[in-house]
Motif scaffolding. Sequence first.
Motif, PDB file in Angstrom:
ATOM      1  N   LYS A  18       0.835  -1.207   0.000  1.00 40.81           N
ATOM      2  CA  LYS A  18       0.000   0.000   0.000  1.00 40.81           C
ATOM      3  C   LYS A  18       0.865   1.251   0.000  1.00 40.81           C
ATOM      4  O   LYS A  18       0.584   2.207  -0.719  1.00 40.81           O
ATOM      5  CB  LYS A  18      -0.888   0.005   1.245  1.00 40.81           C
ATOM      6  CG  LYS A  18      -2.011  -0.988   1.177  1.00 40.81           C
ATOM      7  CD  LYS A  18      -2.832  -0.841   2.438  1.00 40.81           C
ATOM      8  CE  LYS A  18      -4.242  -1.311   2.223  1.00 40.81           C
ATOM      9  NZ  LYS A  18      -5.096  -0.961   3.354  1.00 40.81           N
ATOM     10  N   ALA A  19       1.905   1.248   0.834  1.00 37.81           N
ATOM     11  CA  ALA A  19       2.765   2.429   0.933  1.00 37.81           C
ATOM     12  C   ALA A  19       3.460   2.682  -0.403  1.00 37.81           C
ATOM     13  O   ALA A  19       3.613   3.835  -0.815  1.00 37.81           O
ATOM     14  CB  ALA A  19       3.791   2.243   2.053  1.00 37.81           C
ATOM     15  N   ILE A  35       0.326   6.798   4.613  1.00 40.70           N
ATOM     16  CA  ILE A  35       1.445   5.916   5.010  1.00 40.70           C
ATOM     17  C   ILE A  35       1.530   5.848   6.539  1.00 40.70           C
ATOM     18  O   ILE A  35       1.725   4.775   7.109  1.00 40.70           O
ATOM     19  CB  ILE A  35       2.767   6.391   4.365  1.00 40.70           C
ATOM     20  CG1 ILE A  35       2.671   6.207   2.840  1.00 40.70           C
ATOM     21  CG2 ILE A  35       3.962   5.607   4.917  1.00 40.70           C
ATOM     22  CD1 ILE A  35       3.824   6.805   2.051  1.00 40.70           C
ATOM     23  N   ALA A  36       1.329   6.996   7.199  1.00 40.87           N
ATOM     24  CA  ALA A  36       1.371   6.999   8.673  1.00 40.87           C
ATOM     25  C   ALA A  36       0.274   6.085   9.240  1.00 40.87           C
ATOM     26  O   ALA A  36       0.504   5.327  10.189  1.00 40.87           O
ATOM     27  CB  ALA A  36       1.204   8.420   9.194  1.00 40.87           C
ATOM     28  N   GLU A  37      -0.902   6.136   8.627  1.00 36.68           N
ATOM     29  CA  GLU A  37      -1.999   5.264   9.087  1.00 36.68           C
ATOM     30  C   GLU A  37      -1.626   3.797   8.861  1.00 36.68           C
ATOM     31  O   GLU A  37      -1.905   2.931   9.702  1.00 36.68           O
ATOM     32  CB  GLU A  37      -3.290   5.596   8.331  1.00 36.68           C
ATOM     33  CG  GLU A  37      -3.900   6.913   8.767  1.00 36.68           C
ATOM     34  CD  GLU A  37      -4.984   7.449   7.825  1.00 36.68           C
ATOM     35  OE1 GLU A  37      -5.691   8.373   8.210  1.00 36.68           O
ATOM     36  OE2 GLU A  37      -5.111   6.930   6.692  1.00 36.68           O
ATOM     37  N   GLU A  38      -0.978   3.531   7.740  1.00 35.90           N
ATOM     38  CA  GLU A  38      -0.543   2.157   7.450  1.00 35.90           C
ATOM     39  C   GLU A  38       0.494   1.692   8.473  1.00 35.90           C
ATOM     40  O   GLU A  38       0.511   0.525   8.877  1.00 35.90           O
ATOM     41  CB  GLU A  38       0.038   2.090   6.020  1.00 35.90           C
ATOM     42  CG  GLU A  38      -1.061   2.160   4.947  1.00 35.90           C
ATOM     43  CD  GLU A  38      -0.620   2.820   3.644  1.00 35.90           C
ATOM     44  OE1 GLU A  38       0.588   2.989   3.415  1.00 35.90           O
ATOM     45  OE2 GLU A  38      -1.522   3.186   2.852  1.00 35.90           O
ATOM     46  N   MET A  39       1.350   2.628   8.913  1.00 35.59           N
ATOM     47  CA  MET A  39       2.379   2.263   9.904  1.00 35.59           C
ATOM     48  C   MET A  39       1.746   1.918  11.260  1.00 35.59           C
ATOM     49  O   MET A  39       2.244   1.058  11.978  1.00 35.59           O
ATOM     50  CB  MET A  39       3.390   3.403  10.081  1.00 35.59           C
ATOM     51  CG  MET A  39       4.209   3.682   8.846  1.00 35.59           C
ATOM     52  SD  MET A  39       5.019   2.201   8.211  1.00 35.59           S
ATOM     53  CE  MET A  39       5.093   2.569   6.476  1.00 35.59           C
ATOM     54  N   LYS A  86      -4.197  -2.245  14.015  1.00 39.24           N
ATOM     55  CA  LYS A  86      -5.424  -1.484  14.170  1.00 39.24           C
ATOM     56  C   LYS A  86      -5.584  -0.517  13.006  1.00 39.24           C
ATOM     57  O   LYS A  86      -4.650   0.213  12.668  1.00 39.24           O
ATOM     58  CB  LYS A  86      -5.359  -0.718  15.500  1.00 39.24           C
ATOM     59  CG  LYS A  86      -6.666  -0.088  15.841  1.00 39.24           C
ATOM     60  CD  LYS A  86      -6.669   0.494  17.226  1.00 39.24           C
ATOM     61  CE  LYS A  86      -7.965   1.266  17.374  1.00 39.24           C
ATOM     62  NZ  LYS A  86      -7.939   2.281  18.381  1.00 39.24           N
ATOM     63  N   ASP A  87      -6.758  -0.515  12.412  1.00 34.26           N
ATOM     64  CA  ASP A  87      -7.004   0.330  11.253  1.00 34.26           C
ATOM     65  C   ASP A  87      -7.555   1.674  11.713  1.00 34.26           C
ATOM     66  O   ASP A  87      -8.664   1.749  12.236  1.00 34.26           O
ATOM     67  CB  ASP A  87      -8.013  -0.369  10.327  1.00 34.26           C
ATOM     68  CG  ASP A  87      -8.062   0.273   8.952  1.00 34.26           C
ATOM     69  OD1 ASP A  87      -7.660   1.450   8.841  1.00 34.26           O
ATOM     70  OD2 ASP A  87      -8.497  -0.404   8.002  1.00 34.26           O
ATOM     71  N   VAL A  88      -6.764   2.745  11.546  1.00 32.72           N
ATOM     72  CA  VAL A  88      -7.208   4.067  12.024  1.00 32.72           C
ATOM     73  C   VAL A  88      -7.652   4.978  10.880  1.00 32.72           C
ATOM     74  O   VAL A  88      -7.882   6.168  11.085  1.00 32.72           O
ATOM     75  CB  VAL A  88      -6.102   4.786  12.834  1.00 32.72           C
ATOM     76  CG1 VAL A  88      -5.774   4.004  14.086  1.00 32.72           C
ATOM     77  CG2 VAL A  88      -4.845   5.006  11.998  1.00 32.72           C
ATOM     78  N   ARG A  89      -7.784   4.400   9.676  1.00 28.77           N
ATOM     79  CA  ARG A  89      -8.273   5.240   8.579  1.00 28.77           C
ATOM     80  C   ARG A  89      -9.689   5.696   8.909  1.00 28.77           C
ATOM     81  O   ARG A  89     -10.462   4.944   9.506  1.00 28.77           O
ATOM     82  CB  ARG A  89      -8.307   4.441   7.276  1.00 28.77           C
ATOM     83  CG  ARG A  89      -6.921   4.153   6.715  1.00 28.77           C
ATOM     84  CD  ARG A  89      -7.017   3.276   5.499  1.00 28.77           C
ATOM     85  NE  ARG A  89      -7.663   2.007   5.833  1.00 28.77           N
ATOM     86  CZ  ARG A  89      -7.975   1.083   4.918  1.00 28.77           C
ATOM     87  NH1 ARG A  89      -7.715   1.284   3.663  1.00 28.77           N
ATOM     88  NH2 ARG A  89      -8.541  -0.046   5.305  1.00 28.77           N
ATOM     89  N   HIS A  90     -10.013   6.871   8.507  1.00 33.70           N
ATOM     90  CA  HIS A  90     -11.362   7.423   8.700  1.00 33.70           C
ATOM     91  C   HIS A  90     -11.742   7.507  10.188  1.00 33.70           C
ATOM     92  O   HIS A  90     -12.910   7.461  10.524  1.00 33.70           O
ATOM     93  CB  HIS A  90     -12.414   6.586   7.944  1.00 33.70           C
ATOM     94  CG  HIS A  90     -11.965   6.197   6.572  1.00 33.70           C
ATOM     95  ND1 HIS A  90     -11.676   7.126   5.607  1.00 33.70           N
ATOM     96  CD2 HIS A  90     -11.702   4.991   6.019  1.00 33.70           C
ATOM     97  CE1 HIS A  90     -11.280   6.505   4.516  1.00 33.70           C
ATOM     98  NE2 HIS A  90     -11.269   5.215   4.733  1.00 33.70           N
TER      99      HIS A  90
END
Lengths: 238, 271
Positions: A97-98, A212-216, A223-227
């Motif tokens: 993804k990154a 990328i930070a969210e992916e890290m 833990k998925d912190v998108r949105h």
Amino acid sequence: MSTEPMPDFPPHMKRFFDAELETFRTHLITMGETSIRQVREAIKALVDGDIALAKKVVAADDELDQLEIKIDEEAVRYMSLRAPIATELRMVIVGMKASHDLERVGDEAVSIAKRAVRLAAEPPLKPYVDIPRMTTMALEMLRDALDCFLHIDTEKAVAVIRRDEQVDQLNKQLYRELTSFMVENPGNISRAIELMFISKSIERIADHATNIAEEMIYLAKGKDVRHDDAVKKGVSNP
Amino acid sequence: MEPSAPLAIRVPAPRDVGATSTIIEIEDFNFSYGAKQALFDVNLKLDARRVTAFIGPSGCGKTTLLRCLNRMNDLIDGTVINGGRIRIHGVDINGPEVDAIELRKRVGMVFQKSNPFPKSIYENVIYGLRIQGVGSKSRLDEIVEKSLRGAALWDEVKDRLHESGVGLSGGQQQRLCIARAIAVQPEVILMDEPCSALDPIATAKVEELIHDLKKDYTIIIVTHSMQQAARVSDKTAFFYLGRLVEYDDTQTIFMNPANPQTEAYVSGRFG
């Protein structure tokens, strides 16, 4: 669980295919460095009116495209042959993804470089201050996000996510300023539009850094912190 | 099947799909082979009609614990339970009122190496029932078909039920042993590395079978294949040197385990 103390565990074994994961990581870091260089050079070409440098940026985009393909190939091969799980699996998924985000950063650099060539034909509309400043902010976000891939640091990753808002604000401010230039003099319109698109490109680069930070964070914690607005606004931590 | 003697542990469990209830409770369990302690303070609650995998490196105690669940270790000299208890439906299985033979009817076992008796396929399946004295031919025929269908073997052997069980392929022999285990209608089936001697196709069939069987049975499987544990189990318990290190939903154990040592083991970094 047992009240007895746990026995010492044996040291982690080095596996013969660990080197493949290292290569994968190195390719991603190379991609990060290349994309940062591309953006920096595109902005330098804009500020200096350096057409040759702008053309070099356009030509060098292929490096990033090839790295993206290589990373995808390595990821699919690793998943097929090494059956990674837990952190290792997340590493491979996040890497894919990154790399896609970094490829898009490269595309934004190309877009800026092409506009820099067109803008070099005319005198600057205004001194380039805000755009280099926004670029510095966006690239620092990108670098910090990528650092988390080398040294897991979720606090740093969260800080990147929270900085995105500042870049958004600068973009809006620049948009308003450029609109007033257009209103003042229709002769400014074409240059102002080019600059608006450049500003938007930088804002997009900060968005990719945020991704990328969210992916890290996903890599480190699963833990998925998108949105997740609470994380973005600093109300909660992942 | 003729109703077997009522046993304290026989409590009809609710059969609605999706509901989980604890069937086996292992509390502060300690176990030794003579002077050598094999299990230390193990605490585990196992869900009914779910598949639980026990994983861990050789010598970690997973097979020992499995064998404690139907008192197979009673047959080994010098074994001692030096603390704690195992309850099935609330009854201490090592209590004086529990008969080990009755217990093993409820808690069947499938071994690493398939061990059909040198008898026909038919006689292999009904061996336990013969011992229990079930004589009705029509009843036995019915159980043979039901058990072989349950073990996904019926279609392959229905025309040669009276041929020797030893003549079957490795995978078929293992499914025959599973048919033999389910013929006595246990509640729990213990499986000790049931696929370690099987090829990938036979392994896939046994795994498919495990997945089907959990509708009716509680299954506890010891396996050295991480991928197998990930594929077939609902919960996974990781043991190391006689201690339970981590027990959680299989998804958690393989996606995001709490203990870094669990992650190291399931990733093949030690063990």
